[in-house]
Design a protein around this motif. Sequence first.
Motif, PDB file in Angstrom:
ATOM      1  N   LEU A  94       0.820  -1.211   0.000  1.00 16.14           N
ATOM      2  CA  LEU A  94       0.000   0.000   0.000  1.00 16.14           C
ATOM      3  C   LEU A  94       0.855   1.263   0.000  1.00 16.14           C
ATOM      4  CD1 LEU A  94      -2.910  -0.958   2.432  1.00 16.14           C
ATOM      5  CD2 LEU A  94      -2.983  -0.758  -0.064  1.00 16.14           C
ATOM      6  N   GLY A  95       1.975   1.232   0.711  1.00  9.74           N
ATOM      7  CA  GLY A  95       2.851   2.397   0.711  1.00  9.74           C
ATOM      8  C   GLY A  95       3.363   2.703  -0.687  1.00  9.74           C
ATOM      9  N   LYS A  96       3.821   1.673  -1.379  1.00 17.00           N
ATOM     10  CA  LYS A  96       4.332   1.851  -2.743  1.00 17.00           C
ATOM     11  C   LYS A  96       3.225   2.252  -3.704  1.00 17.00           C
ATOM     12  CE  LYS A  96       7.432   1.502  -6.019  1.00 17.00           C
ATOM     13  NZ  LYS A  96       8.572   2.468  -6.092  1.00 17.00           N
ATOM     14  N   LEU A  97       2.086   1.574  -3.616  1.00 12.34           N
ATOM     15  CA  LEU A  97       0.981   1.821  -4.541  1.00 12.34           C
ATOM     16  C   LEU A  97       0.436   3.239  -4.409  1.00 12.34           C
ATOM     17  CD1 LEU A  97      -1.027   0.299  -6.565  1.00 12.34           C
ATOM     18  CD2 LEU A  97      -2.559   0.234  -4.600  1.00 12.34           C
ATOM     19  N   LEU A  98       0.125   3.644  -3.201  1.00 13.36           N
ATOM     20  CA  LEU A  98      -0.537   4.926  -2.996  1.00 13.36           C
ATOM     21  C   LEU A  98       0.381   6.113  -3.258  1.00 13.36           C
ATOM     22  CD1 LEU A  98      -2.526   3.964   0.223  1.00 13.36           C
ATOM     23  CD2 LEU A  98      -3.447   4.248  -2.091  1.00 13.36           C
ATOM     24  N   THR A  99       1.677   5.932  -3.030  1.00  8.97           N
ATOM     25  CA  THR A  99       2.600   7.030  -3.324  1.00  8.97           C
ATOM     26  C   THR A  99       2.956   7.086  -4.798  1.00  8.97           C
ATOM     27  OG1 THR A  99       4.494   5.620  -2.712  1.00  8.97           O
ATOM     28  CG2 THR A  99       3.609   7.093  -1.013  1.00  8.97           C
ATOM     29  N   SER A 100       3.158   5.932  -5.429  1.00  6.71           N
ATOM     30  CA  SER A 100       3.562   5.945  -6.836  1.00  6.71           C
ATOM     31  C   SER A 100       2.409   6.233  -7.780  1.00  6.71           C
ATOM     32  CB  SER A 100       4.222   4.616  -7.222  1.00  6.71           C
ATOM     33  OG  SER A 100       3.312   3.535  -7.101  1.00  6.71           O
ATOM     34  N   MET A 101       1.230   5.768  -7.466  1.00  5.59           N
ATOM     35  CA  MET A 101       0.075   6.002  -8.326  1.00  5.59           C
ATOM     36  C   MET A 101      -0.534   7.392  -8.121  1.00  5.59           C
ATOM     37  SD  MET A 101      -0.513   3.514 -10.391  1.00  5.59           S
ATOM     38  CE  MET A 101      -0.414   1.750 -10.662  1.00  5.59           C
ATOM     39  N   PHE A 102      -0.694   7.760  -6.856  1.00  5.11           N
ATOM     40  CA  PHE A 102      -1.414   8.990  -6.537  1.00  5.11           C
ATOM     41  C   PHE A 102      -0.540  10.125  -6.013  1.00  5.11           C
ATOM     42  CE2 PHE A 102      -5.179   6.034  -5.539  1.00  5.11           C
ATOM     43  CZ  PHE A 102      -5.743   6.232  -6.792  1.00  5.11           C
ATOM     44  N   ALA A 103       0.728   9.841  -5.714  1.00 12.54           N
ATOM     45  CA  ALA A 103       1.593  10.832  -5.061  1.00 12.54           C
ATOM     46  C   ALA A 103       0.952  11.313  -3.760  1.00 12.54           C
ATOM     47  CB  ALA A 103       1.878  12.020  -5.989  1.00 12.54           C
ATOM     48  N   ALA A 104       0.293  10.380  -3.065  1.00 10.35           N
ATOM     49  CA  ALA A 104      -0.375  10.703  -1.807  1.00 10.35           C
ATOM     50  C   ALA A 104       0.633  10.706  -0.656  1.00 10.35           C
ATOM     51  CB  ALA A 104      -1.485   9.690  -1.523  1.00 10.35           C
ATOM     52  N   GLU A 105       0.213  11.268   0.451  1.00 11.38           N
ATOM     53  CA  GLU A 105       1.007  11.301   1.679  1.00 11.38           C
ATOM     54  C   GLU A 105       0.491  10.163   2.558  1.00 11.38           C
ATOM     55  OE1 GLU A 105       0.618  14.035   5.572  1.00 11.38           O
ATOM     56  OE2 GLU A 105       1.022  15.161   3.737  1.00 11.38           O
ATOM     57  N   VAL A 106       1.274   9.112   2.707  1.00 15.92           N
ATOM     58  CA  VAL A 106       0.785   7.890   3.362  1.00 15.92           C
ATOM     59  C   VAL A 106       1.419   7.691   4.737  1.00 15.92           C
ATOM     60  CG1 VAL A 106       0.445   5.410   3.118  1.00 15.92           C
ATOM     61  CG2 VAL A 106       0.481   6.858   1.087  1.00 15.92           C
ATOM     62  N   ASP A 107       0.583   7.361   5.712  1.00 14.35           N
ATOM     63  CA  ASP A 107       1.028   7.102   7.073  1.00 14.35           C
ATOM     64  C   ASP A 107       0.358   5.819   7.567  1.00 14.35           C
ATOM     65  OD1 ASP A 107       2.348   7.551   9.447  1.00 14.35           O
ATOM     66  OD2 ASP A 107       0.853   8.925  10.241  1.00 14.35           O
ATOM     67  N   PHE A 108       1.049   5.071   8.419  1.00 14.47           N
ATOM     68  CA  PHE A 108       0.524   3.793   8.899  1.00 14.47           C
ATOM     69  C   PHE A 108       0.387   3.762  10.415  1.00 14.47           C
ATOM     70  CE2 PHE A 108       2.273   2.636   4.792  1.00 14.47           C
ATOM     71  CZ  PHE A 108       1.334   1.740   4.298  1.00 14.47           C
ATOM     72  N   ILE A 109      -0.673   3.105  10.860  1.00 14.21           N
ATOM     73  CA  ILE A 109      -0.854   2.735  12.262  1.00 14.21           C
ATOM     74  C   ILE A 109      -0.917   1.209  12.263  1.00 14.21           C
ATOM     75  CG2 ILE A 109      -2.359   2.840  14.282  1.00 14.21           C
ATOM     76  CD1 ILE A 109      -3.439   5.491  13.197  1.00 14.21           C
ATOM     77  N   VAL A 110      -0.094   0.552  13.102  1.00 20.82           N
ATOM     78  CA  VAL A 110       0.049  -0.903  12.994  1.00 20.82           C
ATOM     79  C   VAL A 110      -0.228  -1.615  14.320  1.00 20.82           C
ATOM     80  CG1 VAL A 110       1.543  -2.779  12.230  1.00 20.82           C
ATOM     81  CG2 VAL A 110       1.796  -0.504  11.219  1.00 20.82           C
ATOM     82  N   PRO A 111      -1.492  -1.982  14.586  1.00 26.85           N
ATOM     83  CA  PRO A 111      -1.778  -2.830  15.741  1.00 26.85           C
ATOM     84  C   PRO A 111      -1.401  -4.278  15.398  1.00 26.85           C
ATOM     85  CG  PRO A 111      -3.820  -1.961  14.748  1.00 26.85           C
ATOM     86  CD  PRO A 111      -2.692  -1.597  13.861  1.00 26.85           C
ATOM     87  N   GLU A 112      -0.482  -4.855  16.140  1.00 31.99           N
ATOM     88  CA  GLU A 112      -0.022  -6.196  15.805  1.00 31.99           C
ATOM     89  C   GLU A 112      -0.247  -7.174  16.952  1.00 31.99           C
ATOM     90  OE1 GLU A 112       4.112  -5.861  14.846  1.00 31.99           O
ATOM     91  OE2 GLU A 112       4.717  -5.508  16.914  1.00 31.99           O
ATOM     92  N   LEU A 113       0.004  -8.446  16.662  1.00 29.38           N
ATOM     93  CA  LEU A 113      -0.174  -9.536  17.633  1.00 29.38           C
ATOM     94  C   LEU A 113      -1.619  -9.635  18.101  1.00 29.38           C
ATOM     95  CD1 LEU A 113       3.036  -8.800  19.738  1.00 29.38           C
ATOM     96  CD2 LEU A 113       2.780 -10.541  17.977  1.00 29.38           C
TER      97      LEU A 113
END
Length: 203
Positions: free
Chosen positions: A144-163
């Motif tokens: 998603l980071g690659k797709l959204l920045t390369s396709m849309f030049a969007a500003e992408v941030d992640f929140i990652v709840p894990e386990l």
Amino acid sequence: MATLLHLDSAVFPQGSASREVTAAFVQTWREQHPDGKVVYRDLAAEPLPHLNAEAVGAGAEHPLRGELAAELAAADAVLIGAPMYNFTIPSTLKAWLDHVIIVGHNVGPDSPVAGTPITVVASRGGSYAAGTPREDAEFVQNYLGKLLTSMFAAEVDFIVPELTLAHTNPQMAELIPLADSSRAKALTDASEKAKALASRLAA
């Protein structure tokens, strides 16, 4: 009046980590930006059809693709709940992406989505962080980071709840404290990011 486009894609409406965190984000957004607008799509409850030849050929002239692309272009910010299923995103979210990415219409540095802040809640049952045994199987943030920045030049941030499976998988019982910590951090991050974003867009 800023518009937030909110997408959820977790299969289960209850007990979903990604839905819990996106809900916290939206709650803070509404509190901080009461005049703002929230456009919501539950991609699990109302899945989009897979892309077909007719839709590809019609591009933005296709009724559904045009609607989705216009909805995205009109958003001042985007929030995406993207749980990890089988190492990647849910197929319902992939269908949305396939419809909304229209080459020649909204792709590239001049995209109407360029610069739009997109927050992705990338929950997962285990951990795929750098240095973990499954680091090489992380295909949600990377994709998603690659797709959204390369396709849309969007500003992408992640929140990652894990386990997130620690409480239900006996083999992960020793990881419950880490899971609880990750959940708490994700909820805090969601509120803080929503507050900052609402303030930024209201300025």
